[in-house]
Design an enzyme around this catalytic site. Sequence first.
Site, mmCIF file in Angstrom:
data_model
loop_
_atom_site.group_PDB
_atom_site.id
_atom_site.type_symbol
_atom_site.label_atom_id
_atom_site.label_comp_id
_atom_site.label_asym_id
_atom_site.label_seq_id
_atom_site.Cartn_x
_atom_site.Cartn_y
_atom_site.Cartn_z
ATOM 1 N N LYS A 1 1.044 -1.274 0.282
ATOM 2 C CA LYS A 1 -0.062 0.317 0.425
ATOM 3 C C LYS A 1 1.037 1.500 -0.200
ATOM 4 C CE LYS A 1 -1.080 1.534 3.299
ATOM 5 N NZ LYS A 1 -2.155 3.094 4.522
ATOM 6 N N ASN A 2 1.943 1.326 0.254
ATOM 7 C CA ASN A 2 2.551 2.415 0.962
ATOM 8 C C ASN A 2 3.485 2.728 -0.574
ATOM 9 O OD1 ASN A 2 1.212 3.171 2.885
ATOM 10 N ND2 ASN A 2 3.307 1.934 4.486
ATOM 11 N N ARG B 1 -3.117 10.057 4.250
ATOM 12 C CA ARG B 1 -1.856 10.407 4.610
ATOM 13 C C ARG B 1 -1.119 11.099 3.530
ATOM 14 N NH1 ARG B 1 0.538 14.038 8.789
ATOM 15 N NH2 ARG B 1 3.444 13.646 8.181
ATOM 16 N N CYS C 1 -3.519 8.038 9.926
ATOM 17 C CA CYS C 1 -3.598 7.083 10.967
ATOM 18 C C CYS C 1 -3.545 8.289 12.213
ATOM 19 C CB CYS C 1 -2.854 5.991 11.710
ATOM 20 S SG CYS C 1 -4.360 4.744 10.725
ATOM 21 N N ARG D 1 2.545 14.080 13.345
ATOM 22 C CA ARG D 1 2.886 14.057 11.960
ATOM 23 C C ARG D 1 2.929 15.326 11.780
ATOM 24 N NH1 ARG D 1 0.249 8.641 9.747
ATOM 25 N NH2 ARG D 1 1.934 8.256 9.362
ATOM 26 N N PRO D 2 3.971 15.861 11.669
ATOM 27 C CA PRO D 2 4.825 16.681 11.309
ATOM 28 C C PRO D 2 5.073 16.648 8.943
ATOM 29 C CG PRO D 2 6.769 16.965 12.566
ATOM 30 C CD PRO D 2 5.434 15.273 13.207
ATOM 31 N N ILE D 3 4.585 18.009 8.986
ATOM 32 C CA ILE D 3 6.000 17.461 7.282
ATOM 33 C C ILE D 3 6.407 18.405 7.085
ATOM 34 C CG2 ILE D 3 4.249 16.679 6.303
ATOM 35 C CD1 ILE D 3 3.165 19.554 5.069
ATOM 36 N N ASP D 4 7.210 19.569 7.406
ATOM 37 C CA ASP D 4 8.232 20.444 8.000
ATOM 38 C C ASP D 4 9.393 19.849 6.928
ATOM 39 O OD1 ASP D 4 9.017 18.665 10.149
ATOM 40 O OD2 ASP D 4 10.480 19.996 10.153
ATOM 41 N N GLN D 5 9.807 18.623 6.987
ATOM 42 C CA GLN D 5 10.408 18.007 6.442
ATOM 43 C C GLN D 5 10.863 18.081 4.449
ATOM 44 O OE1 GLN D 5 14.097 17.765 7.467
ATOM 45 N NE2 GLN D 5 12.522 18.386 9.225
ATOM 46 N N ASP E 1 5.645 -0.388 11.732
ATOM 47 C CA ASP E 1 4.857 -0.164 11.344
ATOM 48 C C ASP E 1 3.780 -2.237 11.814
ATOM 49 O OD1 ASP E 1 3.473 1.974 10.159
ATOM 50 O OD2 ASP E 1 3.808 1.708 8.624
ATOM 51 N N ILE F 1 9.903 5.967 16.938
ATOM 52 C CA ILE F 1 8.944 7.008 15.833
ATOM 53 C C ILE F 1 7.444 7.621 16.014
ATOM 54 C CG2 ILE F 1 8.554 6.751 12.782
ATOM 55 C CD1 ILE F 1 10.965 5.229 13.592
ATOM 56 N N ARG G 1 -7.860 0.513 5.631
ATOM 57 C CA ARG G 1 -7.414 1.204 4.654
ATOM 58 C C ARG G 1 -6.427 0.372 4.480
ATOM 59 N NH1 ARG G 1 -6.524 6.209 8.262
ATOM 60 N NH2 ARG G 1 -4.916 6.562 5.980
HETATM 61 C C1 UD1 Z 1 5.591 6.207 6.692
HETATM 62 C C2 UD1 Z 1 4.213 5.450 6.485
HETATM 63 C C3 UD1 Z 1 3.751 4.395 7.827
HETATM 64 C C4 UD1 Z 1 5.171 4.537 8.769
HETATM 65 C C5 UD1 Z 1 6.265 5.949 8.308
HETATM 66 C C6 UD1 Z 1 7.341 5.375 9.168
HETATM 67 C C7 UD1 Z 1 3.193 5.993 4.432
HETATM 68 C C8 UD1 Z 1 1.660 6.463 3.981
HETATM 69 N N1 UD1 Z 1 3.013 6.216 5.569
HETATM 70 O O1 UD1 Z 1 4.633 7.463 6.598
HETATM 71 O O2 UD1 Z 1 2.672 3.332 7.541
HETATM 72 O O3 UD1 Z 1 4.657 3.834 10.019
HETATM 73 O O4 UD1 Z 1 6.033 5.677 7.053
HETATM 74 O O5 UD1 Z 1 7.749 4.145 8.635
HETATM 75 O O6 UD1 Z 1 3.812 5.544 3.832
HETATM 76 N N2 UD1 Z 1 8.767 13.437 10.589
HETATM 77 C C9 UD1 Z 1 8.860 14.497 10.692
HETATM 78 N N3 UD1 Z 1 8.963 15.316 9.752
HETATM 79 C C10 UD1 Z 1 8.319 15.392 8.419
HETATM 80 C C11 UD1 Z 1 8.300 13.806 8.609
HETATM 81 C C12 UD1 Z 1 8.679 13.153 9.334
HETATM 82 O O7 UD1 Z 1 9.363 15.273 11.588
HETATM 83 O O8 UD1 Z 1 8.560 16.260 7.680
HETATM 84 C C13 UD1 Z 1 8.942 12.730 11.632
HETATM 85 C C14 UD1 Z 1 7.703 11.770 11.962
HETATM 86 O O9 UD1 Z 1 6.707 12.672 12.836
HETATM 87 C C15 UD1 Z 1 8.091 10.427 12.303
HETATM 88 C C16 UD1 Z 1 9.411 10.295 11.215
HETATM 89 O O10 UD1 Z 1 9.493 11.538 11.128
HETATM 90 O O11 UD1 Z 1 8.509 10.584 13.771
HETATM 91 C C17 UD1 Z 1 9.400 9.639 10.713
HETATM 92 O O12 UD1 Z 1 7.901 9.194 9.451
HETATM 93 P P1 UD1 Z 1 7.878 9.321 8.471
HETATM 94 O O13 UD1 Z 1 8.786 8.134 7.663
HETATM 95 O O14 UD1 Z 1 7.821 10.937 7.135
HETATM 96 O O15 UD1 Z 1 6.437 9.126 8.159
HETATM 97 P P2 UD1 Z 1 5.414 8.970 7.411
HETATM 98 O O16 UD1 Z 1 6.130 9.016 5.538
HETATM 99 O O17 UD1 Z 1 4.285 9.384 7.241
#
Ligand code: UD1
Length: 430
Positions: free
Chosen positions: A22-23, A93, A117, A122-126, A305, A327, A397
Amino acid sequence: MEQYIIKGGIPLTGDVDISGAKNAALALVAAAIMTDDKVVIDNLPDVRDINVLIQAIEGIGARVVRRDANCVEIDSSTISSVRVDYEYIKKIRASYYLLGALLGKYHKAEVALPGGCNIGSRPIDQHIKGFKALGAEVEIDHGMIMTEAKELIGNHIYMDVVSVGATINVMLAAAMAEGKTIIENAAKEPHVVDVANMLNSMGANIKGAGTDVIRIRGVEKLHGTEYSVIPDQIEAGTFMFAAAATRGNVLVKNVIPKHLEAITAKLLEIGCCIEEYDDAVRVIGPEELKATHVKTLPYPGFPTDMQPQIAVTLALSTGTSVVTESIFENRFKYVDELTRMGANIKVEGNSAFIVGVEKYMGAEVSAPDLRAGAALVIAGLAAEGFTTVDDIVYIQRGYEKFEEKLRGLGARIEKVSSEHDAQKFRLKAV
Ligand code: UD1
């Protein structure tokens, strides 16, 4: 509302076929809109998140033809808008992958803020940092993320955290940026590699995916491709732990055993017998499960996961286990539900201290999120008596034909939508 009803206590036995990841598929569908040629994606899991994303790209004008339940043909030459505001998109997401894909191709994207979920902040700053480094402006307004670039120019980007989403998103945009992009501290998950492979098959120039430095030389145009999604390591892992928890004997087919190494290592530690084949893994659960400790980490570490599924299994072992979540901070919400089934688990900070019990007792529980929902189903399969799992919309999902596949392994599980149907199941199952 639909729920699963389970009569537990039956060891799972037989073969199960694993669906596409899925991912990975979410990112591949987004990548498909980066060309005006036709893209065919096969081994696509027929699950809710994917179907929502497909409706979202149709919403901006892409034409999607389903060859069958697991194969789509995407024609994006008809895309007429870069604004993705489809009402369900916030619920998944990975809607954020449309940002990278649209930004790369059209230099502009407006996408409703991602949800997904509820497993922690779950920030997206990166992601934003990466887009800005490529020359884009990014604004968040009224629940929308808007990004635009006059020119996208390759850059050297260091990710402050290892993020699957940010790595893939920046890779998507950089694939069509001018010049060279280097992503350092990149995520190494198999689906990062899968997205790079598909983009390369479309004419992109991406090297190093699967290591922590990815080098991308941008290209002006991408072309069509036919691509097959990699097997879902998390679905596979879920069935592997279901086999262990029910003391079953299951051949998990259509997998890449290399992607499952962290999972098989833990199954061996708790006393399971594992047989590895080219594209299958057999798991034989022992009479007595042993306790162990585990900490979730980015790939190749133990996946977050899979944390609920291993915890549910360890709670049936002899001894004390510690599960540490590194994580996401909010990933122990299933523990209260499991306690009602007889588990002995105490959560302190980001660790769960688990004292194994002999068995679970069936109970009424609710799925708090996708993976925890699947883990509660495993608990129900191992439990004495009947268990009902509510809020299975979360499970749908990400797991294709979950109850059907489990029934194929001898489980007594049914999806019901009324108390009448649940009662019928109970009568039949005694
Ligand atoms: C993806 C997977 C999710 C899995 C996760 C970790 C999808 C759709 N989802 O989620 O199932 O649990 O990888 O393997 O593929 N973070 C930041 N800033 C950012 C982005 C992330 O601080 O901009 C932090 C997150 O809060 C978390 C860590 O980085 O603590 C890892 O997150 P990330 O790998 O980005 O997870 P997702 O891509 O959202």
